[in-house]
Design a protein around this motif. Structure first.
Motif, PDB file in Angstrom:
ATOM      1  N   VAL A  26     -18.478  15.679 -14.880  1.00  0.00           N
ATOM      2  CA  VAL A  26     -17.624  15.481 -13.905  1.00  0.00           C
ATOM      3  C   VAL A  26     -16.130  15.389 -14.712  1.00  0.00           C
ATOM      4  CG1 VAL A  26     -16.756  13.972 -11.930  1.00  0.00           C
ATOM      5  CG2 VAL A  26     -19.258  14.653 -12.232  1.00  0.00           C
ATOM      6  N   GLU A  27     -15.997  14.527 -15.494  1.00  0.00           N
ATOM      7  CA  GLU A  27     -14.693  14.267 -16.150  1.00  0.00           C
ATOM      8  C   GLU A  27     -14.121  15.654 -16.872  1.00  0.00           C
ATOM      9  OE1 GLU A  27     -12.508  11.850 -15.882  1.00  0.00           O
ATOM     10  OE2 GLU A  27     -13.753  11.152 -14.455  1.00  0.00           O
ATOM     11  N   SER A  28     -15.261  16.350 -17.424  1.00  0.00           N
ATOM     12  CA  SER A  28     -14.737  17.709 -18.059  1.00  0.00           C
ATOM     13  C   SER A  28     -14.462  18.551 -17.018  1.00  0.00           C
ATOM     14  CB  SER A  28     -15.880  18.206 -18.726  1.00  0.00           C
ATOM     15  OG  SER A  28     -16.383  17.366 -19.959  1.00  0.00           O
ATOM     16  N   ALA A  29     -14.755  18.645 -15.930  1.00  0.00           N
ATOM     17  CA  ALA A  29     -14.419  19.686 -14.880  1.00  0.00           C
ATOM     18  C   ALA A  29     -12.993  19.088 -14.266  1.00  0.00           C
ATOM     19  CB  ALA A  29     -15.491  19.346 -13.810  1.00  0.00           C
ATOM     20  N   LYS A  30     -12.732  17.851 -14.030  1.00  0.00           N
ATOM     21  CA  LYS A  30     -11.509  17.447 -13.867  1.00  0.00           C
ATOM     22  C   LYS A  30     -10.462  17.665 -14.945  1.00  0.00           C
ATOM     23  CE  LYS A  30     -11.627  13.152 -12.100  1.00  0.00           C
ATOM     24  NZ  LYS A  30     -11.988  11.779 -11.768  1.00  0.00           N
ATOM     25  N   ASN A  31     -10.666  17.561 -16.123  1.00  0.00           N
ATOM     26  CA  ASN A  31      -9.918  17.804 -17.306  1.00  0.00           C
ATOM     27  C   ASN A  31      -9.488  19.380 -17.320  1.00  0.00           C
ATOM     28  OD1 ASN A  31      -9.639  15.316 -18.099  1.00  0.00           O
ATOM     29  ND2 ASN A  31     -11.167  15.479 -19.455  1.00  0.00           N
ATOM     30  N   LEU A  32     -10.345  20.202 -17.000  1.00  0.00           N
ATOM     31  CA  LEU A  32     -10.455  21.479 -17.097  1.00  0.00           C
ATOM     32  C   LEU A  32      -9.349  21.913 -15.987  1.00  0.00           C
ATOM     33  CD1 LEU A  32     -14.097  22.509 -18.032  1.00  0.00           C
ATOM     34  CD2 LEU A  32     -12.078  23.360 -19.408  1.00  0.00           C
ATOM     35  N   GLU A  33      -9.467  21.548 -14.822  1.00  0.00           N
ATOM     36  CA  GLU A  33      -8.630  21.814 -13.685  1.00  0.00           C
ATOM     37  C   GLU A  33      -7.168  21.362 -14.086  1.00  0.00           C
ATOM     38  OE1 GLU A  33     -11.062  21.824  -9.722  1.00  0.00           O
ATOM     39  OE2 GLU A  33     -10.544  19.812 -10.397  1.00  0.00           O
ATOM     40  N   SER A  34      -7.190  20.427 -14.567  1.00  0.00           N
ATOM     41  CA  SER A  34      -5.943  19.608 -15.021  1.00  0.00           C
ATOM     42  C   SER A  34      -5.093  20.578 -16.179  1.00  0.00           C
ATOM     43  CB  SER A  34      -5.938  18.414 -15.418  1.00  0.00           C
ATOM     44  OG  SER A  34      -6.431  18.022 -16.706  1.00  0.00           O
ATOM     45  N   PHE A  35      -5.777  21.264 -16.834  1.00  0.00           N
ATOM     46  CA  PHE A  35      -5.485  22.092 -17.925  1.00  0.00           C
ATOM     47  C   PHE A  35      -5.119  23.546 -17.666  1.00  0.00           C
ATOM     48  CE2 PHE A  35      -8.455  19.691 -20.779  1.00  0.00           C
ATOM     49  CZ  PHE A  35      -7.640  18.872 -21.033  1.00  0.00           C
ATOM     50  N   GLY A  36      -5.296  23.768 -16.180  1.00  0.00           N
ATOM     51  CA  GLY A  36      -5.171  25.129 -15.628  1.00  0.00           C
ATOM     52  C   GLY A  36      -5.924  25.802 -15.243  1.00  0.00           C
ATOM     53  N   ALA A  37      -7.518  25.575 -15.425  1.00  0.00           N
ATOM     54  CA  ALA A  37      -8.417  26.632 -14.821  1.00  0.00           C
ATOM     55  C   ALA A  37      -8.483  26.568 -13.255  1.00  0.00           C
ATOM     56  CB  ALA A  37      -9.625  25.973 -15.163  1.00  0.00           C
ATOM     57  N   GLN A  38      -8.657  27.597 -12.797  1.00  0.00           N
ATOM     58  CA  GLN A  38      -8.600  27.775 -11.503  1.00  0.00           C
ATOM     59  C   GLN A  38      -9.857  27.663 -10.716  1.00  0.00           C
ATOM     60  OE1 GLN A  38      -6.822  31.031 -13.186  1.00  0.00           O
ATOM     61  NE2 GLN A  38      -5.054  30.862 -12.326  1.00  0.00           N
ATOM     62  N   GLY A  39     -11.110  27.659 -11.392  1.00  0.00           N
ATOM     63  CA  GLY A  39     -12.176  27.464 -10.741  1.00  0.00           C
ATOM     64  C   GLY A  39     -13.193  26.721 -12.000  1.00  0.00           C
ATOM     65  N   ILE A  40     -14.383  26.438 -11.381  1.00  0.00           N
ATOM     66  CA  ILE A  40     -15.182  25.688 -12.122  1.00  0.00           C
ATOM     67  C   ILE A  40     -16.809  26.344 -11.717  1.00  0.00           C
ATOM     68  CG2 ILE A  40     -16.810  23.659 -12.706  1.00  0.00           C
ATOM     69  CD1 ILE A  40     -13.747  23.357 -13.825  1.00  0.00           C
ATOM     70  N   THR A  41     -17.356  26.761 -12.484  1.00  0.00           N
ATOM     71  CA  THR A  41     -18.740  27.343 -12.476  1.00  0.00           C
ATOM     72  C   THR A  41     -19.949  26.488 -13.049  1.00  0.00           C
ATOM     73  OG1 THR A  41     -17.820  29.730 -12.408  1.00  0.00           O
ATOM     74  CG2 THR A  41     -20.352  29.220 -12.959  1.00  0.00           C
ATOM     75  N   VAL A  42     -20.912  26.556 -12.513  1.00  0.00           N
ATOM     76  CA  VAL A  42     -22.199  26.051 -12.864  1.00  0.00           C
ATOM     77  C   VAL A  42     -23.383  26.910 -12.502  1.00  0.00           C
ATOM     78  CG1 VAL A  42     -21.234  23.415 -12.771  1.00  0.00           C
ATOM     79  CG2 VAL A  42     -22.694  24.462 -10.709  1.00  0.00           C
ATOM     80  N   HIS A  43     -24.273  26.755 -13.126  1.00  0.00           N
ATOM     81  CA  HIS A  43     -25.586  27.582 -13.048  1.00  0.00           C
ATOM     82  C   HIS A  43     -26.951  26.748 -13.328  1.00  0.00           C
ATOM     83  CE1 HIS A  43     -27.597  31.786 -14.002  1.00  0.00           C
ATOM     84  NE2 HIS A  43     -28.551  30.738 -13.588  1.00  0.00           N
ATOM     85  N   PRO A  44     -27.192  25.914 -12.407  1.00  0.00           N
ATOM     86  CA  PRO A  44     -28.579  25.122 -12.668  1.00  0.00           C
ATOM     87  C   PRO A  44     -29.591  26.017 -12.679  1.00  0.00           C
ATOM     88  CG  PRO A  44     -27.589  24.895 -10.189  1.00  0.00           C
ATOM     89  CD  PRO A  44     -26.385  25.855 -11.153  1.00  0.00           C
ATOM     90  N   ARG A  45     -30.452  25.561 -13.430  1.00  0.00           N
ATOM     91  CA  ARG A  45     -31.657  26.357 -13.710  1.00  0.00           C
ATOM     92  C   ARG A  45     -32.943  25.264 -13.263  1.00  0.00           C
ATOM     93  NH1 ARG A  45     -28.938  29.029 -17.382  1.00  0.00           N
ATOM     94  NH2 ARG A  45     -29.211  31.338 -17.296  1.00  0.00           N
TER      95      ARG A  45
END
Length: 237
Positions: A26-45
């Motif tokens: 969760v913190e990683s996703a928030k950090n990625l957004e703050s760095f400029g990522a325009q989306g977060i993808t996950v692939h649950p198996r």
């Protein structure tokens, strides 16, 4: 502007290798957004070997950009997506025993199934993308089942890029043009990296979004997430 969605499965893989909650997805996703990522993808198996279903529930609460959930639409996956209501769901035909996604949908053979699943997601306001090989027939089939977008499976491009990048990208260019003519949005993903992304982005017209996980997280081990995310954004611009 081509949107960059970062797949955080590998962050979850690292967490699960040791147990506990480090690194925190969760913190990683928030950090990625703050760095400029325009989306977060996950692939649950189904075996939850990286992203867990509980992760999806927690991520839904905090992601402020576009959330993309990809996977094989079994009943458990469908229920998860309908509960999370992400901006986008990407349908991927991976079996439970595969290490990573290794083929796109046969949109002709599975026409009835895909049409039923897609109509359910679209009824809930979820944009639906179908993972396909660079085949004109599969692109046409995706349009017929009602998909909003296709995600071009770019493994073949990445493998052929060093030897002959023009030859490697040729089928993707034809498929992108066909998708556009049919009113489909165009995403791309799998094995795209800082080495090959710029040529792909410059050559493929109408590209809406790329989803990058393994390469980006691996590159970040050397240069850090913030530097790598910004490098991708620069190449995509």
């Amino acid at each position: 502007m081509i949107r960059l969605s970062v797949n955080i499965n590998k962050i979850a893989t690292l967490r699960n290798a040791r147990g506990g909650d480090t690194p925190n997805v969760v913190e990683s996703a928030k950090n990625l957004e703050s760095f400029g990522a325009q989306g977060i993808t996950v692939h649950p198996r189904p075996d939850e070997r990286h992203i867990r279903y509980a992760d999806v529930n927690e991520l839904t609460k905090v992601i402020k950009t576009e959330f993309n959930i990809e996977g094989n639409p079994n009943q458990k996956f469908i229920a998860l997506v309908l509960d999370a209501k992400p901006a986008q769901v990407t349908l991927v035909p991976d079996g439970e025993d595969v290490l990573t996604s290794n083929a796109g949908w046969d949109t002709i053979k599975h026409k009835d199934f895909l049409k039923e699943v897609i109509s359910e997601f679209k009824a809930h306001g979820i944009r639906t993308s179908v993972f396909v090989d660079p085949s004109l027939q599969m692109i046409q089939g995706a349009a017929e089942v009602g998909a909003d977008r296709v995600e071009l499976f770019t493994e073949a491009y990445a493998q052929g890029y060093i030897k002959d990048k023009e030859k490697a990208i040729a089928p993707y260019l034809k498929c992108a043009e066909e998708a556009k003519s049919l009113g489909l949005g165009i995403n791309a993903g799998h094995d795209l990296s800082l080495e090959n992304i710029e040529y792909f982005a410059q050559t493929i017209p109408f590209l809406d979004e790329v989803s990058i996980g393994h390469a980006l997280i691996s590159e970040a081990l050397y240069d850090g997430l913030e530097v790598v995310v910004k490098s991708y954004l620069k190449k995509l611009s």
